[in-house]
Design a protein around this motif. Structure first.
Motif, PDB file in Angstrom:
ATOM      1  N   ALA A  36       0.829  -1.175   0.123  1.00  0.00           N
ATOM      2  CA  ALA A  36       0.031  -0.092  -0.106  1.00  0.00           C
ATOM      3  C   ALA A  36       0.799   1.224  -0.009  1.00  0.00           C
ATOM      4  O   ALA A  36       0.551   2.311  -0.391  1.00  0.00           O
ATOM      5  CB  ALA A  36      -0.859   0.186   1.298  1.00  0.00           C
ATOM      6  N   ALA A  37       2.013   1.184   0.733  1.00  0.00           N
ATOM      7  CA  ALA A  37       2.696   2.412   0.856  1.00  0.00           C
ATOM      8  C   ALA A  37       3.757   2.663  -0.458  1.00  0.00           C
ATOM      9  O   ALA A  37       3.813   3.678  -0.761  1.00  0.00           O
ATOM     10  CB  ALA A  37       3.923   2.145   1.954  1.00  0.00           C
ATOM     11  N   ALA A  38       4.035   1.382  -1.371  1.00  0.00           N
ATOM     12  CA  ALA A  38       4.634   1.571  -2.582  1.00  0.00           C
ATOM     13  C   ALA A  38       3.651   2.264  -3.285  1.00  0.00           C
ATOM     14  O   ALA A  38       4.013   2.822  -4.502  1.00  0.00           O
ATOM     15  CB  ALA A  38       5.193   0.341  -2.834  1.00  0.00           C
ATOM     16  N   SER A  39       2.624   1.732  -3.391  1.00  0.00           N
ATOM     17  CA  SER A  39       1.360   2.304  -4.499  1.00  0.00           C
ATOM     18  C   SER A  39       1.141   3.602  -3.927  1.00  0.00           C
ATOM     19  O   SER A  39       0.956   4.784  -5.104  1.00  0.00           O
ATOM     20  CB  SER A  39       0.134   1.389  -4.368  1.00  0.00           C
ATOM     21  N   MET A  40       0.863   4.278  -2.832  1.00  0.00           N
ATOM     22  CA  MET A  40       0.552   5.608  -2.743  1.00  0.00           C
ATOM     23  C   MET A  40       1.489   6.536  -2.647  1.00  0.00           C
ATOM     24  O   MET A  40       1.217   7.633  -3.254  1.00  0.00           O
ATOM     25  CB  MET A  40       0.148   5.555  -1.131  1.00  0.00           C
ATOM     26  N   PHE A  41       2.817   6.142  -2.276  1.00  0.00           N
ATOM     27  CA  PHE A  41       3.731   7.099  -2.394  1.00  0.00           C
ATOM     28  C   PHE A  41       4.747   7.061  -3.517  1.00  0.00           C
ATOM     29  O   PHE A  41       5.360   8.133  -3.759  1.00  0.00           O
ATOM     30  CB  PHE A  41       4.524   6.915  -1.003  1.00  0.00           C
ATOM     31  N   LEU A  42       4.935   5.969  -4.229  1.00  0.00           N
ATOM     32  CA  LEU A  42       5.840   5.844  -5.210  1.00  0.00           C
ATOM     33  C   LEU A  42       4.890   5.628  -6.509  1.00  0.00           C
ATOM     34  O   LEU A  42       5.603   5.766  -7.495  1.00  0.00           O
ATOM     35  CB  LEU A  42       6.684   4.660  -5.092  1.00  0.00           C
ATOM     36  N   GLY A  43       3.768   5.371  -6.377  1.00  0.00           N
ATOM     37  CA  GLY A  43       2.724   5.265  -7.538  1.00  0.00           C
ATOM     38  C   GLY A  43       2.923   4.082  -8.363  1.00  0.00           C
ATOM     39  O   GLY A  43       2.617   3.744  -9.381  1.00  0.00           O
ATOM     40  N   ILE A  44       3.854   2.932  -7.538  1.00  0.00           N
ATOM     41  CA  ILE A  44       3.957   1.734  -8.197  1.00  0.00           C
ATOM     42  C   ILE A  44       2.488   0.817  -8.399  1.00  0.00           C
ATOM     43  O   ILE A  44       1.843   0.845  -7.418  1.00  0.00           O
ATOM     44  CB  ILE A  44       5.011   0.840  -7.407  1.00  0.00           C
ATOM     45  N   LYS A  45       2.444   0.380  -9.571  1.00  0.00           N
ATOM     46  CA  LYS A  45       1.420  -0.529  -9.661  1.00  0.00           C
ATOM     47  C   LYS A  45       1.652  -1.808 -10.484  1.00  0.00           C
ATOM     48  O   LYS A  45       2.626  -1.932 -11.223  1.00  0.00           O
ATOM     49  CB  LYS A  45       0.319   0.182 -10.890  1.00  0.00           C
ATOM     50  N   SER A  67       5.968   2.255 -12.723  1.00  0.00           N
ATOM     51  CA  SER A  67       6.031   3.522 -11.866  1.00  0.00           C
ATOM     52  C   SER A  67       5.777   4.370 -12.918  1.00  0.00           C
ATOM     53  O   SER A  67       6.115   4.528 -14.088  1.00  0.00           O
ATOM     54  CB  SER A  67       7.600   3.665 -11.417  1.00  0.00           C
ATOM     55  N   PRO A  68       4.928   5.519 -12.356  1.00  0.00           N
ATOM     56  CA  PRO A  68       4.865   6.888 -13.409  1.00  0.00           C
ATOM     57  C   PRO A  68       5.913   7.324 -13.834  1.00  0.00           C
ATOM     58  O   PRO A  68       7.031   7.903 -13.000  1.00  0.00           O
ATOM     59  CB  PRO A  68       3.856   7.637 -12.648  1.00  0.00           C
ATOM     60  N   VAL A  69       5.988   7.970 -15.137  1.00  0.00           N
ATOM     61  CA  VAL A  69       7.165   8.563 -15.965  1.00  0.00           C
ATOM     62  C   VAL A  69       6.603   9.942 -16.403  1.00  0.00           C
ATOM     63  O   VAL A  69       5.570   9.568 -17.697  1.00  0.00           O
ATOM     64  CB  VAL A  69       7.971   7.555 -16.478  1.00  0.00           C
ATOM     65  N   PRO A  70       6.980  10.985 -16.391  1.00  0.00           N
ATOM     66  CA  PRO A  70       6.641  12.273 -17.350  1.00  0.00           C
ATOM     67  C   PRO A  70       6.848  11.482 -18.806  1.00  0.00           C
ATOM     68  O   PRO A  70       7.762  11.014 -18.925  1.00  0.00           O
ATOM     69  CB  PRO A  70       7.333  13.183 -16.912  1.00  0.00           C
ATOM     70  N   ALA A  71       6.044  12.131 -19.596  1.00  0.00           N
ATOM     71  CA  ALA A  71       6.114  11.778 -21.043  1.00  0.00           C
ATOM     72  C   ALA A  71       7.546  12.066 -21.755  1.00  0.00           C
ATOM     73  O   ALA A  71       7.998  11.509 -22.597  1.00  0.00           O
ATOM     74  CB  ALA A  71       4.790  12.207 -21.809  1.00  0.00           C
ATOM     75  N   ASP A  72       7.938  13.296 -21.248  1.00  0.00           N
ATOM     76  CA  ASP A  72       9.377  13.820 -22.110  1.00  0.00           C
ATOM     77  C   ASP A  72      10.249  12.962 -21.201  1.00  0.00           C
ATOM     78  O   ASP A  72      11.541  13.197 -21.848  1.00  0.00           O
ATOM     79  CB  ASP A  72       9.267  15.411 -21.615  1.00  0.00           C
ATOM     80  N   GLU A  73      10.345  11.963 -20.333  1.00  0.00           N
ATOM     81  CA  GLU A  73      11.476  11.289 -19.816  1.00  0.00           C
ATOM     82  C   GLU A  73      11.192   9.679 -20.440  1.00  0.00           C
ATOM     83  O   GLU A  73      12.164   8.884 -20.233  1.00  0.00           O
ATOM     84  CB  GLU A  73      11.272  11.235 -18.497  1.00  0.00           C
ATOM     85  N   LEU A  74      10.304   9.597 -21.320  1.00  0.00           N
ATOM     86  CA  LEU A  74      10.270   8.142 -22.130  1.00  0.00           C
ATOM     87  C   LEU A  74      11.304   8.065 -23.093  1.00  0.00           C
ATOM     88  O   LEU A  74      11.787   9.143 -23.661  1.00  0.00           O
ATOM     89  CB  LEU A  74       8.831   8.118 -22.798  1.00  0.00           C
ATOM     90  N   ALA A  75      11.646   7.035 -23.407  1.00  0.00           N
ATOM     91  CA  ALA A  75      12.805   6.729 -24.359  1.00  0.00           C
ATOM     92  C   ALA A  75      12.170   5.245 -25.347  1.00  0.00           C
ATOM     93  O   ALA A  75      11.453   4.496 -24.880  1.00  0.00           O
ATOM     94  CB  ALA A  75      14.015   6.329 -23.637  1.00  0.00           C
ATOM     95  N   VAL A  76      12.703   5.589 -26.536  1.00  0.00           N
ATOM     96  CA  VAL A  76      12.406   4.502 -27.495  1.00  0.00           C
ATOM     97  C   VAL A  76      13.005   3.100 -26.970  1.00  0.00           C
ATOM     98  O   VAL A  76      14.165   3.128 -26.330  1.00  0.00           O
ATOM     99  CB  VAL A  76      13.041   4.692 -28.929  1.00  0.00           C
ATOM    100  N   GLY A  77      12.334   2.292 -26.875  1.00  0.00           N
ATOM    101  CA  GLY A  77      12.851   0.739 -26.322  1.00  0.00           C
ATOM    102  C   GLY A  77      12.092   0.507 -24.864  1.00  0.00           C
ATOM    103  O   GLY A  77      12.079  -0.363 -24.605  1.00  0.00           O
ATOM    104  N   ASP A  78      11.623   1.648 -24.238  1.00  0.00           N
ATOM    105  CA  ASP A  78      10.836   1.443 -23.008  1.00  0.00           C
ATOM    106  C   ASP A  78       9.451   0.556 -23.241  1.00  0.00           C
ATOM    107  O   ASP A  78       8.807   0.679 -24.144  1.00  0.00           O
ATOM    108  CB  ASP A  78      10.662   2.767 -22.088  1.00  0.00           C
ATOM    109  N   VAL A  79       9.267  -0.215 -22.312  1.00  0.00           N
ATOM    110  CA  VAL A  79       7.932  -0.750 -22.300  1.00  0.00           C
ATOM    111  C   VAL A  79       7.100  -0.138 -21.487  1.00  0.00           C
ATOM    112  O   VAL A  79       7.268   0.062 -20.251  1.00  0.00           O
ATOM    113  CB  VAL A  79       8.145  -2.163 -21.632  1.00  0.00           C
ATOM    114  N   VAL A  80       5.981   0.523 -21.860  1.00  0.00           N
ATOM    115  CA  VAL A  80       5.212   1.548 -21.101  1.00  0.00           C
ATOM    116  C   VAL A  80       3.782   0.895 -21.273  1.00  0.00           C
ATOM    117  O   VAL A  80       3.334   0.031 -22.189  1.00  0.00           O
ATOM    118  CB  VAL A  80       5.458   2.769 -21.393  1.00  0.00           C
TER     119      VAL A  80
END
Length: 202
Positions: A36-45, A67-80
């Motif tokens: 619950a803490a990981a989901s609440m504070f880190l956004g881990i799903k 984990s949530p990442v801003p769109a401008d930090e995504l990179a080609v090859g990431d699995v999102v």
């Protein structure tokens, strides 16, 4: 001198069973708190892969953590993982990125098992990026989320409570009986010792 009583062994076994039940309950509670803490504070799903579109990299039935990442930090090859306008979650690999100038990015994705990109880019300002996955565990998580598993979990929790707390009264009664037996035995020893001492002096 105290003597072993018939209640000593059952009392010890009950005490060990109660301690084990409490430890299991505490461990389960700790896991729930951490999740619950990981989901609440880190956004881990957690995500369960229900199709084979990402095979062979990620197989059907795998459990992934994102984990949530801003769109401008995504990179080609990431699995999102993104949610479409139709409220459908898609988890594929990024093949192209096109900034839109308003903080959003057009993300083109493709499943590793697919021969072509998804029909259209996804316009997002944030996406859930997969950072670890474990094959096969998703089946277990999916089952634990089912009504049957929740019902069985409630029964197990109730049983642990009964084991941990339900027999305290009986244990207290057994302890009292044991103390009385020990007291009687000590008294008998004392009387016997007194008689022996008087006989010796006579």
């Amino acid at each position: 001198m105290s003597h072993p009583t018939p209640t000593d062994r059952p009392a010890k076994q009950t005490s060990r069973g109660r301690e084990l039940a409490l430890n299991i309950g505490a461990l389960a509670g700790l896991v729930c708190i951490i999740a619950a803490a990981a989901s609440m504070f880190l956004g881990i799903k957690p995500l369960v892969f229900r199709s084979g579109s990402m095979e062979p990299t990620i197989s059907t039935g795998a459990l992934a953590l994102t984990s949530p990442v801003p769109a401008d930090e995504l990179a080609v090859g990431d699995v999102v993982s993104v949610v479409t306008s139709g409220d459908v979650r898609i988890t594929h690999r990024v093949t192209a990125l096109a900034p839109m100038g308003d903080g959003t990015v057009a993300v083109t994705m493709r499943g590793d098992a697919n021969n072509s990109d998804d029909p259209s880019p996804y316009i997002v300002d944030e996406a859930d990026r997969v950072f670890v996955h474990v094959d096969g565990v998703g089946y277990v998580v999916a089952w634990l989320s089912s009504p049957v598993a929740i019902f069985l979990g409630g029964m197990v929790a109730g049983a642990l409570c009964v084991i941990a707390f339900g027999r305290n009264r009986n244990n207290d009664d057994d302890d009292e009986v044991g103390r009385r037996i020990n007291d009687d035995a000590d008294t008998a020893d004392a009387v016997h010792a007194g008689v022996m001492e008087r006989t010796h002096h006579e």
